[in-house]
Design a protein around this motif. Structure first.
Motif, PDB file in Angstrom:
ATOM      1  N   GLY A   1      55.796  -8.834  17.439  1.00 47.71           N
ATOM      2  CA  GLY A   1      55.305  -8.046  18.567  1.00 47.71           C
ATOM      3  C   GLY A   1      55.558  -6.561  18.397  1.00 47.71           C
ATOM      4  N   ARG A   2      56.428  -6.198  17.447  1.00 48.38           N
ATOM      5  CA  ARG A   2      56.712  -4.768  17.240  1.00 48.38           C
ATOM      6  C   ARG A   2      55.506  -4.017  16.692  1.00 48.38           C
ATOM      7  NH1 ARG A   2      62.838  -5.225  14.879  1.00 48.38           N
ATOM      8  NH2 ARG A   2      63.767  -5.750  16.874  1.00 48.38           N
ATOM      9  N   GLY A   3      54.778  -4.634  15.792  1.00 53.04           N
ATOM     10  CA  GLY A   3      53.581  -3.989  15.247  1.00 53.04           C
ATOM     11  C   GLY A   3      52.544  -3.759  16.334  1.00 53.04           C
ATOM     12  N   SER A   4      52.369  -4.739  17.193  1.00 56.36           N
ATOM     13  CA  SER A   4      51.412  -4.611  18.297  1.00 56.36           C
ATOM     14  C   SER A   4      51.834  -3.508  19.255  1.00 56.36           C
ATOM     15  CB  SER A   4      51.322  -5.932  19.068  1.00 56.36           C
ATOM     16  OG  SER A   4      50.988  -6.977  18.215  1.00 56.36           O
ATOM     17  N   ALA A   5      53.134  -3.443  19.545  1.00 51.84           N
ATOM     18  CA  ALA A   5      53.643  -2.402  20.449  1.00 51.84           C
ATOM     19  C   ALA A   5      53.458  -1.015  19.834  1.00 51.84           C
ATOM     20  CB  ALA A   5      55.112  -2.655  20.761  1.00 51.84           C
ATOM     21  N   GLU A   6      53.684  -0.905  18.520  1.00 55.57           N
ATOM     22  CA  GLU A   6      53.514   0.379  17.840  1.00 55.57           C
ATOM     23  C   GLU A   6      52.060   0.854  17.923  1.00 55.57           C
ATOM     24  OE1 GLU A   6      54.484   2.405  13.483  1.00 55.57           O
ATOM     25  OE2 GLU A   6      54.502   0.227  13.667  1.00 55.57           O
ATOM     26  N   VAL A   7      51.129  -0.076  17.708  1.00 53.54           N
ATOM     27  CA  VAL A   7      49.702   0.259  17.801  1.00 53.54           C
ATOM     28  C   VAL A   7      49.347   0.679  19.224  1.00 53.54           C
ATOM     29  CG1 VAL A   7      47.380  -0.733  17.732  1.00 53.54           C
ATOM     30  CG2 VAL A   7      48.953  -1.104  15.831  1.00 53.54           C
ATOM     31  N   LYS A   8      49.797  -0.103  20.185  1.00 52.44           N
ATOM     32  CA  LYS A   8      49.494   0.205  21.591  1.00 52.44           C
ATOM     33  C   LYS A   8      50.021   1.590  21.964  1.00 52.44           C
ATOM     34  CE  LYS A   8      50.681  -1.089  26.251  1.00 52.44           C
ATOM     35  NZ  LYS A   8      51.629  -1.848  27.047  1.00 52.44           N
ATOM     36  N   ASN A   9      51.251   1.886  21.571  1.00 54.59           N
ATOM     37  CA  ASN A   9      51.825   3.190  21.912  1.00 54.59           C
ATOM     38  C   ASN A   9      51.072   4.345  21.248  1.00 54.59           C
ATOM     39  OD1 ASN A   9      53.770   2.106  23.600  1.00 54.59           O
ATOM     40  ND2 ASN A   9      55.235   1.821  21.930  1.00 54.59           N
ATOM     41  N   LEU A  10      50.654   4.163  20.005  1.00 51.40           N
ATOM     42  CA  LEU A  10      49.873   5.204  19.332  1.00 51.40           C
ATOM     43  C   LEU A  10      48.532   5.413  20.032  1.00 51.40           C
ATOM     44  CD1 LEU A  10      49.329   7.247  17.108  1.00 51.40           C
ATOM     45  CD2 LEU A  10      48.533   5.354  15.664  1.00 51.40           C
ATOM     46  N   LEU A  11      47.836   4.317  20.348  1.00 51.22           N
ATOM     47  CA  LEU A  11      46.536   4.445  21.024  1.00 51.22           C
ATOM     48  C   LEU A  11      46.698   5.099  22.391  1.00 51.22           C
ATOM     49  CD1 LEU A  11      44.805   1.062  20.117  1.00 51.22           C
ATOM     50  CD2 LEU A  11      44.541   3.297  19.014  1.00 51.22           C
ATOM     51  N   LYS A  12      47.793   4.799  23.071  1.00 48.19           N
ATOM     52  CA  LYS A  12      48.046   5.416  24.382  1.00 48.19           C
ATOM     53  C   LYS A  12      48.212   6.925  24.217  1.00 48.19           C
ATOM     54  CE  LYS A  12      50.744   4.746  28.530  1.00 48.19           C
ATOM     55  NZ  LYS A  12      51.694   3.868  29.211  1.00 48.19           N
ATOM     56  N   ARG A  13      48.978   7.340  23.186  1.00 47.49           N
ATOM     57  CA  ARG A  13      49.164   8.783  22.935  1.00 47.49           C
ATOM     58  C   ARG A  13      47.843   9.448  22.568  1.00 47.49           C
ATOM     59  NH1 ARG A  13      53.726   6.957  20.047  1.00 47.49           N
ATOM     60  NH2 ARG A  13      52.728   7.460  18.094  1.00 47.49           N
ATOM     61  N   LEU A  14      46.928   8.679  21.958  1.00 43.27           N
ATOM     62  CA  LEU A  14      45.612   9.221  21.580  1.00 43.27           C
ATOM     63  C   LEU A  14      44.639   9.249  22.758  1.00 43.27           C
ATOM     64  CD1 LEU A  14      45.194   7.524  18.081  1.00 43.27           C
ATOM     65  CD2 LEU A  14      45.731   9.933  18.563  1.00 43.27           C
ATOM     66  N   GLY A  15      45.058   8.700  23.895  1.00 46.83           N
ATOM     67  CA  GLY A  15      44.231   8.776  25.099  1.00 46.83           C
ATOM     68  C   GLY A  15      43.208   7.664  25.238  1.00 46.83           C
ATOM     69  N   VAL A  16      43.424   6.545  24.539  1.00 49.27           N
ATOM     70  CA  VAL A  16      42.506   5.415  24.654  1.00 49.27           C
ATOM     71  C   VAL A  16      42.605   4.820  26.066  1.00 49.27           C
ATOM     72  CG1 VAL A  16      42.009   3.089  23.769  1.00 49.27           C
ATOM     73  CG2 VAL A  16      42.552   4.947  22.181  1.00 49.27           C
ATOM     74  N   ASP A  17      41.479   4.443  26.614  1.00 53.50           N
ATOM     75  CA  ASP A  17      41.357   3.879  27.952  1.00 53.50           C
ATOM     76  C   ASP A  17      42.321   2.696  28.157  1.00 53.50           C
ATOM     77  OD1 ASP A  17      39.554   3.481  30.484  1.00 53.50           O
ATOM     78  OD2 ASP A  17      39.669   1.506  29.506  1.00 53.50           O
ATOM     79  N   ASN A  18      42.879   2.585  29.357  1.00 51.14           N
ATOM     80  CA  ASN A  18      43.856   1.528  29.642  1.00 51.14           C
ATOM     81  C   ASN A  18      43.290   0.116  29.485  1.00 51.14           C
ATOM     82  OD1 ASN A  18      46.029   3.201  30.075  1.00 51.14           O
ATOM     83  ND2 ASN A  18      45.654   3.382  32.275  1.00 51.14           N
ATOM     84  N   ASP A  19      42.039  -0.100  29.852  1.00 49.10           N
ATOM     85  CA  ASP A  19      41.447  -1.434  29.681  1.00 49.10           C
ATOM     86  C   ASP A  19      41.341  -1.798  28.203  1.00 49.10           C
ATOM     87  OD1 ASP A  19      41.217  -1.868  32.401  1.00 49.10           O
ATOM     88  OD2 ASP A  19      39.141  -1.164  32.497  1.00 49.10           O
ATOM     89  N   ILE A  20      40.988  -0.822  27.380  1.00 50.83           N
ATOM     90  CA  ILE A  20      40.926  -1.058  25.931  1.00 50.83           C
ATOM     91  C   ILE A  20      42.330  -1.290  25.385  1.00 50.83           C
ATOM     92  CG2 ILE A  20      40.261  -0.066  23.694  1.00 50.83           C
ATOM     93  CD1 ILE A  20      37.886  -0.810  25.525  1.00 50.83           C
ATOM     94  N   LEU A  21      43.301  -0.508  25.852  1.00 57.39           N
ATOM     95  CA  LEU A  21      44.694  -0.692  25.420  1.00 57.39           C
ATOM     96  C   LEU A  21      45.155  -2.119  25.699  1.00 57.39           C
ATOM     97  CD1 LEU A  21      46.648   2.476  26.590  1.00 57.39           C
ATOM     98  CD2 LEU A  21      46.206   1.743  24.259  1.00 57.39           C
TER      99      LEU A  21
END
Length: 165
Positions: free
Chosen positions: A42-62
């Motif tokens: 789950g760490r890899g998934s969390a790392e991706v999610k956090n990066l996408l969040k910092r990049l401003g990806v929409d919450n539904d997509i996140l």
């Protein structure tokens, strides 16, 4: 080797163009997934999610990326002898590949049925193995590709676009 493809309606041309000439990713992340290590899965998934969040990806997509990636990561930890997660992030999409070292999926179509599971007792003790991993990935991904066979490594890759096509 058996192969499974699912591409959501409307994404067929975009997926074909992508795999015809795979571009260089803006960012690539890699994460090891050890066998039966549910503390680090789950760490890899969390790392991706956090990066996408910092990049401003929409919450539904996140949410869709987080669910699909976590389910696939847990599947590698639970059902294989370990593997890796590689995430290729572009301006408009993410392509995540999960490659394990076996023992493979004997029947991919059966594995796609909600509730079907080959989880062992240890996996169930940790609260996993309900047979919803692949169906949840399918529900959240714009494209899902699986290559596997019994006693062989498995490749699961998914693509999620950040905006409608």
């Amino acid at each position: 080797m058996a192969e499974y493809w699912n591409v959501s309606p409307g994404f067929e041309d975009a997926i074909t163009r992508y795999f015809t000439d795979v571009p260089e990713a803006e960012v690539t992340l890699e994460s090891a997934i050890p066998e039966k290590d549910f503390n680090s899965a789950g760490r890899g998934s969390a790392e991706v999610k956090n990066l996408l969040k910092r990049l401003g990806v929409d919450n539904d997509i996140l949410r869709r990326v987080a669910v699909a990636a976590y389910e696939a990561e847990i599947n590698v930890a639970a059902h294989s002898i370990g593997g890796k997660m590689t995430s290729h992030i572009y301006d408009d999409m993410i392509h995540i590949k999960f490659e394990d070292r076996g023992p493979g999926i004997a029947d991919i179509d059966q594995a796609m049925i909600p509730g079907f599971s080959t989880a062992d007792e240890l996996v169930r003790e940790f609260g996993f193995g309900a047979g919803l991993g692949l169906p949840n990935i399918l529900r959240n991904a714009d494209a899902l590709h699986i290559v596997s066979a019994k006693n062989c490594p498995t490749l699961v890759e998914l693509i999620i676009y950040f905006t409608p096509i």
